[in-house]
Design a protein around this motif. Structure first.
Motif, PDB file in Angstrom:
ATOM      1  N   LYS A 250       0.867  -1.181   0.000  1.00  0.00           N
ATOM      2  CA  LYS A 250       0.000   0.000   0.000  1.00  0.00           C
ATOM      3  C   LYS A 250       0.900   1.227   0.000  1.00  0.00           C
ATOM      4  O   LYS A 250       1.994   1.214   0.563  1.00  0.00           O
ATOM      5  N   MET A 251       0.426   2.290  -0.611  1.00  0.00           N
ATOM      6  CA  MET A 251       1.131   3.572  -0.537  1.00  0.00           C
ATOM      7  C   MET A 251       0.120   4.689  -0.352  1.00  0.00           C
ATOM      8  O   MET A 251      -0.882   4.762  -1.073  1.00  0.00           O
ATOM      9  N   TYR A 252       0.397   5.536   0.643  1.00  0.00           N
ATOM     10  CA  TYR A 252      -0.437   6.707   0.888  1.00  0.00           C
ATOM     11  C   TYR A 252       0.407   7.953   0.630  1.00  0.00           C
ATOM     12  O   TYR A 252       1.407   8.185   1.314  1.00  0.00           O
ATOM     13  N   VAL A 253       0.028   8.714  -0.385  1.00  0.00           N
ATOM     14  CA  VAL A 253       0.696   9.976  -0.698  1.00  0.00           C
ATOM     15  C   VAL A 253      -0.089  11.058   0.016  1.00  0.00           C
ATOM     16  O   VAL A 253      -1.245  11.334  -0.334  1.00  0.00           O
ATOM     17  N   ILE A 254       0.515  11.660   1.042  1.00  0.00           N
ATOM     18  CA  ILE A 254      -0.221  12.606   1.887  1.00  0.00           C
ATOM     19  C   ILE A 254       0.236  14.036   1.662  1.00  0.00           C
ATOM     20  O   ILE A 254       1.313  14.294   1.139  1.00  0.00           O
ATOM     21  N   ASN A 255      -0.626  14.969   2.074  1.00  0.00           N
ATOM     22  CA  ASN A 255      -0.364  16.404   1.908  1.00  0.00           C
ATOM     23  C   ASN A 255      -0.176  16.762   0.432  1.00  0.00           C
ATOM     24  O   ASN A 255       0.628  17.626   0.082  1.00  0.00           O
ATOM     25  N   ALA A 256      -0.917  16.074  -0.429  1.00  0.00           N
ATOM     26  CA  ALA A 256      -0.796  16.318  -1.863  1.00  0.00           C
ATOM     27  C   ALA A 256      -1.573  17.569  -2.249  1.00  0.00           C
ATOM     28  O   ALA A 256      -2.785  17.644  -2.052  1.00  0.00           O
ATOM     29  N   GLY A 257      -0.860  18.542  -2.791  1.00  0.00           N
ATOM     30  CA  GLY A 257      -1.503  19.752  -3.299  1.00  0.00           C
ATOM     31  C   GLY A 257      -2.032  19.525  -4.702  1.00  0.00           C
ATOM     32  O   GLY A 257      -1.995  18.414  -5.237  1.00  0.00           O
ATOM     33  N   TRP A 258      -2.478  20.597  -5.340  1.00  0.00           N
ATOM     34  CA  TRP A 258      -3.086  20.462  -6.670  1.00  0.00           C
ATOM     35  C   TRP A 258      -2.089  19.940  -7.687  1.00  0.00           C
ATOM     36  O   TRP A 258      -2.460  19.171  -8.588  1.00  0.00           O
ATOM     37  N   ALA A 259      -0.812  20.318  -7.544  1.00  0.00           N
ATOM     38  CA  ALA A 259       0.198  19.904  -8.525  1.00  0.00           C
ATOM     39  C   ALA A 259       0.379  18.391  -8.508  1.00  0.00           C
ATOM     40  O   ALA A 259       0.350  17.728  -9.550  1.00  0.00           O
ATOM     41  N   VAL A 260       0.569  17.839  -7.316  1.00  0.00           N
ATOM     42  CA  VAL A 260       0.767  16.394  -7.193  1.00  0.00           C
ATOM     43  C   VAL A 260      -0.494  15.649  -7.622  1.00  0.00           C
ATOM     44  O   VAL A 260      -0.423  14.628  -8.311  1.00  0.00           O
TER      45      VAL A 260
END
Length: 363
Positions: A250-260
């Motif tokens: 599993k991977m959680y990409v956190i604090n992703a803004g609009w760019a990501v």
């Protein structure tokens, strides 16, 4: 102590399969250990014979071959090609140089590694035995770039945390943390995830765990002025995809803004659906999702959990791999001579391997 004697439909090879942890996977999908068809088991034998014919004697254990076969959709020829290329990489550690558009030897030189290649190619099996024995590399790197394993998720997988947002790669280079040295450190950490972390987690959980749970903090990552970061991400991704297949749980990409989030929307369509389903991109309201999958007592407080290890979770390396009940010496901690495979006829047995103190041969 977890039970390691449960029956499995997976045939084990006495020459290569010296496991002292459960070998029936928590993944119940067809093609995973303990959940094989007769045809899939036959492909394991076929791949092993093909590799033996070319002189390979290490890392031919069943779990490793299954991962390469799954990564190549059960095409034995494609899996063989991937395995051979991975072995070549392990024995001649190289990295893609985007400036030259070619692979070059990785270097331990603290400055300008592309201009200071090693006298002899670096070998991963040797590097993992000596890398950062006093922990100074990790302690210093954490001041600039936090990357660490810490405890487990609710499935028992080791958790890996990385804070990519806000990393100043210019400061890293000025502190002698070149891309090469960070990639070599990452390769060593992969080896340590494979052994001793995953075996210890498997013993504790009572079933085979082959993957990790990753939390990637991208707060501050944007689209502008990120060439250096993107080059490193490409190099790191290429290394992991080519040499450590089937390791993402599993991977959680956190604090992703609009760019990501925008980049992910574009990239997701090109990924294998199974891989894409393992990745969740979250904004700043990520804590409840993480706590659904990682126990609060295991999740570092900086990410909304309750764990506050003395000296910082990022330096504690806390987990089953540090606990006497579950840990065992890793293959790279033993005398290399102990890992020699004798050229004896292959013997096949069915079911879980009995607990043993013999050398494990793993990816």
């Amino acid at each position: 102590m977890a039970d390691t004697t449960a029956q499995s439909n997976m045939e084990l090879d006495a020459k290569y399969d010296h496991y002292d942890f459960p070998t029936t996977s928590v993944e119940t999908r067809e093609g995973h250990p303990g959940h094989l068809t007769a045809g899939q088991q036959a492909q394991v034998h076929q791949l092993r014979l093909m590799l033996e014919a070319e002189g390979f004697k290490s890392r031919l254990d069943t779990l490793t071959l299954l991962r390469f076969l799954r990564a190549r959709k059960w095409d034995a020829d494609a899996a063989k090609k991937m395995f051979v290329e991975s072995e070549e990489w392990r024995n001649n550690l190289t990295v893609w140089d985007p400036e030259k558009g070619a692979y070059r030897p990785m270097s331990l030189a603290p400055k300008d590694p592309e201009k200071n290649p090693p006298a002899e190619p670096l070998k991963l099996d040797e590097l993992v035995r000596t890398w950062d024995k006093d922990g100074s590399f990790k302690r210093e790197l954490s001041k600039y770039y936090k990357q660490f394993y810490h405890k487990t998720d609710k499935d028992g997988r080791p958790c890996y945390y990385e804070k990519l947002g806000g990393v100043d790669f210019t400061k890293l280079r000025n502190a002698d943390y070149t891309n090469d040295r960070m990639l070599l450190n990452l390769a060593v950490e992969y080896e340590k995830m494979v052994d001793p972390r995953l075996p210890a987690c498997s013993r504790q959980a009572g079933h085979l765990l082959e993957t990790s749970c990753s939390v990637l903090d991208v707060q501050g990552v944007g689209l502008v002025g990120q060439k250096t970061i993107l080059n490193y991400i490409r190099q790191a991704s290429a290394m992991s995809n080519s040499n450590y297949p089937e390791r993402l749980g599993k991977m959680y990409v956190i604090n992703a803004g609009w760019a990501v989030s925008t980049i992910w929307t574009l990239v997701k369509g090109f990924l294998d659906p199974v891989t894409a389903s393992k990745i969740k991109v979250l904004g700043s309201s990520y804590k409840s999702t993480l706590l659904e999958h990682i126990p609060a007592e295991n999740l570092p407080a900086i990410y909304g959990g309750k764990c506050q290890c003395e000296g910082g979770c990022e330096l504690s390396d806390a987990g089953p791999w540090q606990e006497e009940q579950w840990k065992r010496p890793a293959w790279w901690e033993k005398d290399p001579a102990d890992a020699t495979i004798e050229n004896k006829p292959t013997e096949i047995q069915t079911g879980e391997a009995p607990a043993t103190e013999e050398t494990k041969v793993v990816a």
